[in-house]
Design an enzyme around this catalytic site. Structure first.
Site, PDB file in Angstrom:
ATOM      1  N   GLY A  20      30.863  -2.738 -23.399  1.00 42.01           N
ATOM      2  CA  GLY A  20      31.404  -1.401 -23.813  1.00 42.01           C
ATOM      3  C   GLY A  20      30.289  -0.308 -24.413  1.00 42.01           C
ATOM      4  N   GLY A  21      30.470   0.439 -25.368  1.00 43.57           N
ATOM      5  CA  GLY A  21      29.371   1.262 -25.964  1.00 43.57           C
ATOM      6  C   GLY A  21      28.299   0.635 -26.333  1.00 43.57           C
ATOM      7  N   ILE A  38       0.877  -3.555  -7.876  1.00 46.51           N
ATOM      8  CA  ILE A  38       0.398  -4.717  -7.967  1.00 46.51           C
ATOM      9  C   ILE A  38       0.632  -5.418  -9.437  1.00 46.51           C
ATOM     10  CG2 ILE A  38      -1.688  -6.295  -7.808  1.00 46.51           C
ATOM     11  CD1 ILE A  38      -0.868  -4.827  -5.442  1.00 46.51           C
ATOM     12  N   SER A  83      16.049  -6.192   0.062  1.00 53.63           N
ATOM     13  CA  SER A  83      17.199  -6.862   0.505  1.00 53.63           C
ATOM     14  C   SER A  83      17.406  -6.477   2.036  1.00 53.63           C
ATOM     15  CB  SER A  83      18.454  -6.379  -0.169  1.00 53.63           C
ATOM     16  OG  SER A  83      18.203  -6.880  -1.523  1.00 53.63           O
ATOM     17  N   GLU A  84      16.973  -5.251   2.327  1.00 48.70           N
ATOM     18  CA  GLU A  84      16.985  -5.110   3.658  1.00 48.70           C
ATOM     19  C   GLU A  84      16.059  -5.891   4.615  1.00 48.70           C
ATOM     20  OE1 GLU A  84      18.777  -1.938   1.307  1.00 48.70           O
ATOM     21  OE2 GLU A  84      16.971  -2.835   1.665  1.00 48.70           O
ATOM     22  N   GLY A 108       7.469 -17.191  -2.289  1.00 51.72           N
ATOM     23  CA  GLY A 108       7.399 -16.173  -3.360  1.00 51.72           C
ATOM     24  C   GLY A 108       8.758 -15.842  -3.694  1.00 51.72           C
ATOM     25  N   GLU A 143       8.689  -8.502  -3.214  1.00 57.02           N
ATOM     26  CA  GLU A 143       8.586  -9.357  -2.531  1.00 57.02           C
ATOM     27  C   GLU A 143       9.584  -9.387  -1.231  1.00 57.02           C
ATOM     28  OE1 GLU A 143       7.695 -13.093  -4.133  1.00 57.02           O
ATOM     29  OE2 GLU A 143       6.747 -12.240  -5.828  1.00 57.02           O
ATOM     30  N   GLU A 164       1.013  -1.020  -0.127  1.00 56.83           N
ATOM     31  CA  GLU A 164       0.013  -0.087  -0.069  1.00 56.83           C
ATOM     32  C   GLU A 164       0.707   1.301   0.094  1.00 56.83           C
ATOM     33  OE1 GLU A 164      -3.577  -1.878   2.659  1.00 56.83           O
ATOM     34  OE2 GLU A 164      -2.735  -0.088   3.443  1.00 56.83           O
TER      35      GLU A 164
END
Length: 380
Positions: free
Chosen positions: A339-340, A157, A366-367, A242, A363, A127
């Protein structure tokens, strides 16, 4: 310990690889650029059994194990992460949640269509003020006796507009905090259900990401999953599985970027030889190969834990944390090796780099994975 894939696993791997190369690769750049949902490709994935891989055959699923799912997710994600996130949400969050915790009536009603790919689902937890802190649900589901009256907004979502079945997490008993949350099955045709504009995303641009709005939506009591107040636990249990799917997606993004970088390094010449012969490039390739192999083992371990009915909260979190970092690092280095050319769309690696970032966010960031892991480590 057996690190060999079974014959069945190898067949699934080949089928997923063939599908990705033959059906997903053509047009993948254009779908990304135009934010086109891969409708026909998702339908074919359903026909091949990739949309309900772990669903019991009696509900129209493939009845496969989580290891098969990891294998297929990696192969699909090597080519098109937008398609693989649709597959991941449908398998890990919607189908699994319904099969594990739904009533027999709910399973019979929704799983066959979801597992076949005829329809697909969405998982609605995030949310505007409840992302990582999933306990702070502002969407309400007021108990009206024979139905709930749902009001609120959900953000970010996946499958927001294309789904037919939505698992919505909402607060019924605010005084009970997370123990007062419920999980409800909703459908888009319910009066008061509306879909916001499509999000303009950096990566996975072919996937369908929207906000959802609920205004006095009447949801029958029989659409509640589990007992009253089970919603938060349902969300956490479902997300734990998940994360194995998203870890596998990250693994596939890393593998796809690595394979392109390796191929390019054997073709591109600089200073009189192919660039793979220069130690600066060769060492990058070595680091990529090691990290991808480590990520693959973490994904397989988490899937093995799930298949063997062991607790996979930590192994899934470890797999997602590490694999998502490997996806980011590998895709950045793949661009560098090109590279480029790496900076232009036709070589694909810039898309992998953009797609990789979201695997560190959705989902569970990382924290959040580090919170899950550290708590387990400290508790012993």
């Amino acid at each position: 310990m057996d690190f060999n894939l079974t014959e069945e696993h190898l067949m699934i791997q080949q089928a997923a690889r063939d599908f990705a190369q033959n059906e997903l690769l053509p047009g993948v750049i254009e779908r990304d650029e135009n934010q086109t949902f891969p409708t026909e490709q998702i339908k074919k994935m359903g026909e091949l059994g990739f949309m309900g891989m772990m669903v019991d055959p009696k509900y129209g699923g493939s009845g496969l194990d989580a290891i098969s799912y990891v294998i297929a997710m990696e192969e699909i994600s090597k080519v098109d992460a937008s398609a693989s996130v649709v597959m991941s949400v449908n398998n890990s969050l919607v189908c699994w949640g319904l099969q594990e915790y739904g009533t027999e009536e709910q399973k019979q009603k929704y799983l066959p269509g979801l597992a076949s790919g005829e329809i697909h689902g969405a998982f609605c937890l995030s949310e505007p003020e409840a992302g990582s802190d999933a306990t702070s649900q502002k969407t309400t589901a007021v108990d009206m006796g024979d139905h709930y009256l749902v009001n609120g907004t959900k953000n970010w979502i996946t499958n927001g507009n294309t789904a037919s079945v939505y698992l919505v997490i909402a607060q019924t008993h605010p005084e009970l905090k997370h123990k007062g949350i419920n999980a409800l099955i909703m459908t888009k045709d319910m009066p008061g259900f509306s879909v916001g504009p499509k999000e303009q995303k950096m990566g996975i641009r072919g996937s369908d990401t929207h906000s959802l709005m609920f205004s006095d939506v009447k949801v029958p009591k029989e659409n509640r999953i589990g007992e009253d107040g089970f919603g938060f636990k349902f969300a956490m249990k479902t997300l734990a599985g998940g994360r194995i799917g998203i870890a596998s997606q990250a693994l596939g993004i890393a593998s796809g970027a690595y394979e392109l970088a390796l191929k390019y390094s054997k073709e591109r010449k600089a200073f009189g030889t192919e660039i793979c012969n220069h130690q600066a490039i060769a060492f990058k390739l070595a680091d990529m190969a090691v990290n991808i192999e480590a990520a693959r083992h973490l994904c397989m371990k988490a899937a093995w834990d799930k298949d063997n009915h062991k607790n996979y909260d930590v192994s899934g979190a470890m797999a997602k944390l590490f694999a998502s970092q490997v996806a980011m690092d590998t895709s950045v280095e793949a661009v560098q090796i090109h590279g480029g050319n790496g900076y232009v769309k036709e070589y694909h690696v810039e898309r992998f780099m953009r797609d990789a970032k979201i695997t560190q966010i959705y989902e569970g960031t990382s924290e959040i994975q580090k919170i899950v892991i550290s708590r387990a480590v400290i508790a012993g």
